[in-house]
Write a protein that holds these residues in place. Structure first.
Motif, short mmCIF file in Angstrom:
data_model
loop_
_atom_site.label_atom_id
_atom_site.label_comp_id
_atom_site.label_asym_id
_atom_site.label_seq_id
_atom_site.Cartn_x
_atom_site.Cartn_y
_atom_site.Cartn_z
N ALA A 194 13.65 -27.05 51.11
CA ALA A 194 13.57 -26.47 52.45
C ALA A 194 13.08 -25.03 52.44
CB ALA A 194 14.94 -26.54 53.13
N SER A 195 13.10 -24.37 51.30
CA SER A 195 12.65 -22.98 51.20
C SER A 195 11.20 -22.87 50.75
CB SER A 195 13.54 -22.20 50.23
OG SER A 195 14.87 -22.13 50.68
N ASP A 240 22.80 -25.73 52.60
CA ASP A 240 22.17 -24.98 53.69
C ASP A 240 22.79 -23.60 53.90
OD1 ASP A 240 20.46 -27.05 54.09
OD2 ASP A 240 21.63 -27.96 55.72
N ASP A 241 24.14 -23.50 53.81
CA ASP A 241 24.75 -22.19 54.06
C ASP A 241 24.38 -21.18 52.98
OD1 ASP A 241 26.11 -23.66 52.18
OD2 ASP A 241 28.10 -22.89 52.74
N ARG A 251 21.67 -21.42 51.19
CA ARG A 251 20.22 -21.22 51.28
C ARG A 251 19.89 -20.09 52.25
NH1 ARG A 251 16.25 -24.34 49.65
NH2 ARG A 251 17.73 -26.04 49.28
#
Length: 570
Positions: free
Chosen positions: A280-281, A210-211, A213
């Protein structure tokens, strides 16, 4: 066959580069020789591009598309430089060579002697365009982007004059800022993903933490702004009308392909890196792209209706074309993308022909004739004298003006998207695809088995497409009446045969695309499906093995040597 195509992939870059070097060495006094060299080089590049297009479309139905990968320096991806030929890149190669060839032929009659190193700059521009379409990584995309822009800086100033220099300096400043954003965005992407290879990015983005991303998406947003500046999306397109309208006609015609570079990069990267499989993107920035495209079309329509001179009308048609393509890309449907590709070809050829045609039309008119006509209409009295019955009604139209009028009408039909030409076919394909079960996916993309539905933005897109066509028809009809039917003080322009050839050729190409709409639509559909399902592209690039050196032969048998190194695949 495959090996030959792999080696041929670098030819569209090397050939213009070598030609430009020869032209610079020849100096400025041999313009005729350089003109012949430039035309021959571009024709050869066009022939190579057509060969690559036929190869990319050679895969039988139901099988993966044919992809040619050239490893520069024999270093495998993602560490080495790769040039990739598929349907999309080869299509753009053919389009770029066609438009550049038309501008070159037109310039020989008059404009190539209005400044220095014209033909060398055109060849460097063609090299940058071809490299941008062929490269498979972001770093070399930046390199070719800068080669293209550096050549365009010289071309936009070609012909001098205070208004042209002022618009050219604005153009240079904006594109230098965009280049800085390009570097910043690419640096952030490399810091997050550890690679700049497009295929490798598509493989790594779904598994980013996540970081990282967040850093990746920030870099993609900044990179996207750089591309959207070049594509001419509102509000980043304020530089475009003046730069294109004030450039000399052959340069403006060639520049009709320049905005398509930004469109191409977005079309290449967005479905590949931020497609359905991006985790997630997935579909990152899609709604912003759609809204921006719609607003760009609206801005272009307003500017077109407000324009009183033909060059600015052509420039605003470029903006309308860019907005339409951006909105269609954001739709996220292969059917809409297929129609958008058809529209990309049609609008680019039509705008290029329109820029050249304007020069011939304006040549026989007094400066500021369009503004004078508007003033006369605004100040004219309602009661006019009745014409004498003995006076002739109307004005005679010489053959030259008749030919120019037919060309103007053809450009109007193409740009407005009216039947029967390709502009109508392209818009029909886009609108038809929106109402299919797997149509527009904006705001409701098919994720986890859900079916996308036609949303409010999609209806807005449909309305904008129809409205823009109607507005272009009104503006072009109004301009045509003022140019060809209002009896202003003008003379019949002197037109050379060489000046009519590229205009007629571009319009005949559009007519051919109309007649062959079925096969062309099939090709566009196959291209769109490969764009939205990039697995074949990713595998073709990452699985491409290095070429091993040939083993020496001793007494008819291959000699074997002890292996001291081992090639490790990434």
């Amino acid at each position: 066959m495959t090996l030959n195509m792999n080696n041929l992939a670098i030819a569209p870059i090397l050939l213009p580069l070598a030609t430009a070097a020869i032209m610079v060495a020849l100096g400025e006094r041999r313009r005729t020789i350089k003109a012949v060299l430039g035309v021959l080089s571009t024709m050869m590049t066009l022939g190579i591009a057509v060969s690559l297009l036929l190869f990319a479309d050679s895969a039988p139905a139901g099988e993966p598309a044919a992809i040619s990968v050239y490893l520069v320096g024999n270093w495998a991806a993602p560490y080495g430089i790769v040039l990739v030929v598929d349907r999309l890149s080869s299509l753009m190669l053919v389009l770029a060579s066609t438009v550049v060839l038309a501008g070159q032929l037109y310039s020989i009659a008059r404009w190539h002697s209005a400044g220095m190193f014209f033909h060398a700059l055109v060849q460097l521009l063609l090299m940058g365009l071809n490299g941008a379409f062929l490269t498979g990584d972001l770093f070399n995309l930046f390199v070719f982007f800068e080669v293209m822009l550096a050549a365009s800086y010289g071309l936009v100033l070609h012909g001098s004059g205070a208004p042209r220099v002022k618009a050219g300096l604005h153009y240079i400043a904006v594109n230098l800022a965009a280049s800085s954003l390009f570097l910043i965005g690419a640096s952030l992407i490399y810091g997050a993903a550890g690679t700049l290879n497009m295929a490798d990015l598509a493989a790594r983005v779904p598994i980013l933490p996540d970081d990282e991303r967040m850093l990746m998406e920030a870099g993609a947003a900044i990179l996207g702004v750089a591309f959207l500046v070049k594509a001419g999306m509102w509000p980043l397109c304020f530089w475009l009308p003046s730069a294109y309208a004030l450039a000399v006609p052959p340069v403006a015609a060639i520049f009709s392909i320049m905005t398509k570079v930004g469109i191409y990069v977005i079309l290449r990267l967005w479905p590949m890196v931020f497609g359905v499989d991006a985790g997630a993107s997935a579909f990152f920035g899609g709604n912003w792209l759609l809204v921006g495209g719609i607003l760009t079309v609206v801005f272009g329509v307003i500017g077109l209706l407000a324009s009183q001179d033909l060059p600015r009308m052509a420039a605003y048609n470029v903006i309308i074309s860019s907005g339409t393509l951006l909105a269609a890309i954001a739709a996220g449907s292969s059917g809409v993308t297929a129609g958008a590709l058809f529209y990309l070809i049609s609008s680019t050829l039509a705008v290029s022909a329109f820029f050249l045609l304007i020069d011939l039309i304006e040549r026989g008119r007094i400066p500021g004739a369009d503004v004078l006509v508007v003033t006369m209409e605004a100040l004219s009295e309602e009661d006019e004298e009745e014409p004498d019955a003995a006076d002739p009604v109307g004005i005679a139209i010489p053959a030259t003006m008749a030919i120019l009028g037919i060309g103007f009408a053809a450009c109007a039909l193409l740009l407005a998207g009216l039947p029967p030409l390709t502009g109508f076919v392209a818009k029909f394909l886009m609108l038809h695809a929106m109402f299919l079960p797997d149509g527009v996916a904006v705001g409701a993309h098919e994720v986890n088995g859900t079916t996308p539905t036609l949303g409010a933005l999609s209806w807005t897109l449909m309305a904008v497409l129809l409205m823009s066509g109607f507005a272009v028809m009104v503006a072009m009809a109004r301009a045509g009446v003022r140019v060809f039917w209002v009896p202003m003080e003008s003379t019949v322009p002197k037109v050379r045969f060489l000046e009519m050839v590229p205009i007629v050729a571009l319009l005949l190409l559009c007519a051919t695309l109309t007649v062959q709409a079925g096969p062309v639509a099939r090709f566009m559909d196959a291209t769109a499906k490969s764009i939205h399902a990039p697995e074949g592209y990713v595998r073709g690039v990452l699985d491409k093995p290095r070429k091993r050196p040939e083993q020496p032969v001793i007494d008819g048998q291959p000699a074997t040597a002890p292996t001291t190194t081992q090639e490790v695949s990434p």
